[in-house]
Design an enzyme around this catalytic site. Structure first.
Site, PDB file in Angstrom:
ATOM      1  N   CYS A  10      51.742  31.263  -1.637  1.00 54.78           N
ATOM      2  CA  CYS A  10      52.434  32.326  -0.904  1.00 54.78           C
ATOM      3  C   CYS A  10      53.553  31.737  -0.033  1.00 54.78           C
ATOM      4  O   CYS A  10      53.663  30.519   0.121  1.00 54.78           O
ATOM      5  CB  CYS A  10      51.442  33.107  -0.041  1.00 54.78           C
ATOM      6  SG  CYS A  10      50.743  32.156   1.320  1.00 54.78           S
ATOM      7  N   CYS A  13      52.309  29.509   2.771  1.00 55.77           N
ATOM      8  CA  CYS A  13      51.817  28.227   2.273  1.00 55.77           C
ATOM      9  C   CYS A  13      52.988  27.275   2.000  1.00 55.77           C
ATOM     10  O   CYS A  13      52.927  26.090   2.337  1.00 55.77           O
ATOM     11  CB  CYS A  13      50.987  28.426   1.012  1.00 55.77           C
ATOM     12  SG  CYS A  13      49.537  29.472   1.259  1.00 55.77           S
TER      13      CYS A  13
END
Length: 78
Positions: A10, A13
């Protein structure tokens, strides 16, 4: 030092991974930075929220993206 950023890929991240790499350079520490995106590995580590940051096998941050300066402080204390 082994640093692992656990997350499924994501935006948060990816931002943590970038911040960690910048913090490693800024702190001047020797570290291997690894991105772990495989869901089985994340579940095996019992990570409940991503992104999650592990340093030498110990979870130090979970569920949020620390700033570069915060990461520098964490790395210098590790």
């Amino acid at each position: 030092m082994k640093i692992e950023v656990l997350g499924t890929g994501c935006t948060k991240c990816k931002r943590m991974f970038d911040n960690v790499n910048e913090a490693v350079k800024k702190a001047g520490v020797q570290a291997e930075v690894i991105k772990v995106e495989e869901l089985n590995e994340i579940v095996t580590r019992v990570v409940l929220m991503t992104p999650s940051l592990f340093i030498d096998g110990e979870e130090v941050v979970t569920g949020r993206v620390p700033t570069v300066n915060e990461l520098v402080e964490i790395l210098q204390g590790a």
